[in-house]
Design a protein around this motif. Structure first.
Motif, PDB file in Angstrom:
ATOM      1  N   CYS A  94      -3.597   1.619   2.680  1.00  0.00           N
ATOM      2  CA  CYS A  94      -2.359   2.288   2.584  1.00  0.00           C
ATOM      3  C   CYS A  94      -1.157   1.389   3.166  1.00  0.00           C
ATOM      4  O   CYS A  94       0.186   1.833   2.891  1.00  0.00           O
ATOM      5  N   ARG A  95      -1.461   0.545   4.050  1.00  0.00           N
ATOM      6  CA  ARG A  95      -0.581  -0.513   4.460  1.00  0.00           C
ATOM      7  C   ARG A  95       0.506  -0.120   5.614  1.00  0.00           C
ATOM      8  O   ARG A  95       1.355  -0.608   6.082  1.00  0.00           O
ATOM      9  N   GLU A  96       0.275   1.166   6.003  1.00  0.00           N
ATOM     10  CA  GLU A  96       1.131   2.027   6.950  1.00  0.00           C
ATOM     11  C   GLU A  96       0.297   2.543   7.912  1.00  0.00           C
ATOM     12  O   GLU A  96       1.101   2.700   9.313  1.00  0.00           O
ATOM     13  N   CYS A  97      -0.840   2.772   8.054  1.00  0.00           N
ATOM     14  CA  CYS A  97      -1.686   3.564   9.219  1.00  0.00           C
ATOM     15  C   CYS A  97      -1.771   2.332  10.484  1.00  0.00           C
ATOM     16  O   CYS A  97      -1.551   1.185  10.121  1.00  0.00           O
ATOM     17  N   CYS A 124      -4.218  -0.509   9.295  1.00  0.00           N
ATOM     18  CA  CYS A 124      -3.577  -1.281   8.477  1.00  0.00           C
ATOM     19  C   CYS A 124      -2.526  -2.195   9.176  1.00  0.00           C
ATOM     20  O   CYS A 124      -2.411  -3.575   8.814  1.00  0.00           O
ATOM     21  N   CYS A 171      -8.746   1.794   7.231  1.00  0.00           N
ATOM     22  CA  CYS A 171      -7.475   2.421   6.962  1.00  0.00           C
ATOM     23  C   CYS A 171      -7.706   3.966   6.813  1.00  0.00           C
ATOM     24  O   CYS A 171      -8.748   4.457   6.498  1.00  0.00           O
ATOM     25  N   ASP A 172      -6.567   4.700   7.604  1.00  0.00           N
ATOM     26  CA  ASP A 172      -6.841   6.115   7.593  1.00  0.00           C
ATOM     27  C   ASP A 172      -6.699   6.933   6.390  1.00  0.00           C
ATOM     28  O   ASP A 172      -7.474   7.860   6.131  1.00  0.00           O
TER      29      ASP A 172
HETATM   30 ZN    ZN Z   1      -4.093   2.358   6.289  1.00  0.00          ZN
END
Ligand code: ZN
Ligand code: NAP
Ligand code: ZN
Length: 349
Positions: A94-97, A100, A108-109
């Motif tokens: 996701c690149r945001e959790c 990440c 990753c969540d």
């Molecule tokens: Zn993530």
């Protein structure tokens, strides 16, 4: 759209056979890779046989990928055509959790996008490295340092990072006593990496015939698990036990080998659960932990560590046409120590 010859499992437990995959045209951040080698991980077998549940077919396994960049998207600045690169167990997240953002994309969540047997963020199925090309976002591509033969580098992308990451995370240090359980793909990398990190390594194996090989890999001691007398003398002797075994087995027997405050790390992923007795842990304040591969940053660190310390996998290179036999041999523990597919064989008529 670039197409690629591949090998796929058409359904759970069916033999793998020829298949064709369409790869996406590189988007601005993508890298198109010509695959040269792909290692054969026991996770490929677990998934192709749907031992973990939830598998999707047809499945093109393979997540120990090494190749050359053939084309890059317009926004890619980190790679260029001709670079030697690797792809491991995941191709997006996701690149945001929090995980990440910390570079631990494997946790990753939203769930990482596995290299195969998964769906990308557009909902398309992902297909792995038993193929000749793959398109991957450049953020999830590794650089293979010079000095490691490419077929011997491929297994580092899973077996290497899966053993390196927990040994670093849980603090293995020079002089520590490390027991490695199971001498297959992961196990032999654990011996080499443990030794490179300064540990004294003991191999515990169900195969007495692996003794000489274990010592040649850098282990100081070897014990066959069938040798009950020797096994008994190992109680309370280890700072770490790294369990790489692929089939259900008794964890308690190995927990008892830990010193006070020792740590047993599970990386092997058998399909069925195994009971753990409280008394295996509480009497000596032992820890039982698990670990999943490693993030992109740590995988690059591991590759650079391997180049510096001259660590590479011991491999048996096979044409893809031997893949079903290779799976059978791995199930018997008969591999020294990683099969690697030469993907040029996918072009054979
Ligand atoms: Zn993530
Ligand atoms: P592998 O090459 O097949 O090696 C597994 C070894 O386990 C065998 O060589 C054998 O070693 C031992 N073994 C097998 N059956 C056993 C049994 N019933 N009792 C005791 N020992 C047994 O497999 P691998 O590729 O190294 O993978 C090992 C496991 O790790 C698999 O479950 C795989 O899915 C998992 N894995 C986990 C991660 C992660 O991120 N946590 C990543 C990759 C793989 P001996 O002959 O020496 O006994
Ligand atoms: Zn793997």
């Amino acid at each position: 759209m670039p197409t690629t010859p591949a090998y796929a499992a058409p359904s759970a437990r069916a033999a793998l056979g020829p298949f064709t995959v369409e790869r996406r045209e590189p988007r601005p951040h993508d890298v198109l890779i010509d695959i040269l080698y792909c290692g054969v991980c026991h996770s490929d077998i677990h998934q192709a046989r749907d031992e973990w549940g939830g598998a999707t077919f047809p499945m093109v396994p393979g997540h120990e990928i090494v190749g050359k960049v053939s084309r890059v998207g317009s926004a890619v600045t980190t790679f260029k055509a001709g670079d030697t690169v690797g792809v491991g167990c995941f191709v997006d997240s996701c690149r945001e959790c929090p995980q990440c953002l910390q570079g631990e994309e494997q946790y990753c969540d939203q769930g990482m996008v596995d290299t195969y047997n998964s769906h990308d963020r557009d909902g398309q199925p992902t297909y792995g490295g038993y193929s000749t090309r793959i398109t991957v976002d450049s953020k999830y591509v590794l650089r293979i340092p010079e000095g490691i033969p490419l077929e011997r580098a491929a297994p580092l992308l899973c077996a290497g990072i899966t053993t390196y990451s927990p040994l670093r995370r849980f603090g293995l240090k020079a002089g520590d006593a490390l027991a490695v359980v199971g001498l297959g793909g992961l196990g032999h990398m654990a011996v080499k990496l443990g030794k490179a990190l300064g540990a004294e390594v003991t191999v515990l194996s169900t195969s007495p015939s692996k003794r000489e090989g274990a010592l040649a890999l850098g282990a100081t001691h070897f014990a066959a698990t069938s040798d009950k007398a020797t096994f008994k003398t190992l109680a309370n002797k280890f700072d770490f036990v790294l369990d790489t075994v692929s089939a259900p087995h008794d964890y308690n027997a190995y927990l008892r080998l830990l010193k006070t405050d020792g740590t047993m790390i599970l990386v092997g992923a058998p399909e069925a659960p195994t009971p753990v007795a409280a008394f295996s842990l509480i009497g000596r304040r032992r820890r039982l932990v698990g670990s999943l591969i490693g993030g992109i940053r740590e995988t690059q660190e591991m590759l650079d560590f391997c180049a510096k310390h001259q660590v590479a996998s011991d491999v048996e290179v096979i044409p893809i046409q031997h893949i079903n036999d290779a799976y059978e041999r791995m199930l018997k523990g008969d591999v020294r120590y990683r099969f690697v597919v030469d993907t040029a064989s996918l072009n054979a008529k």
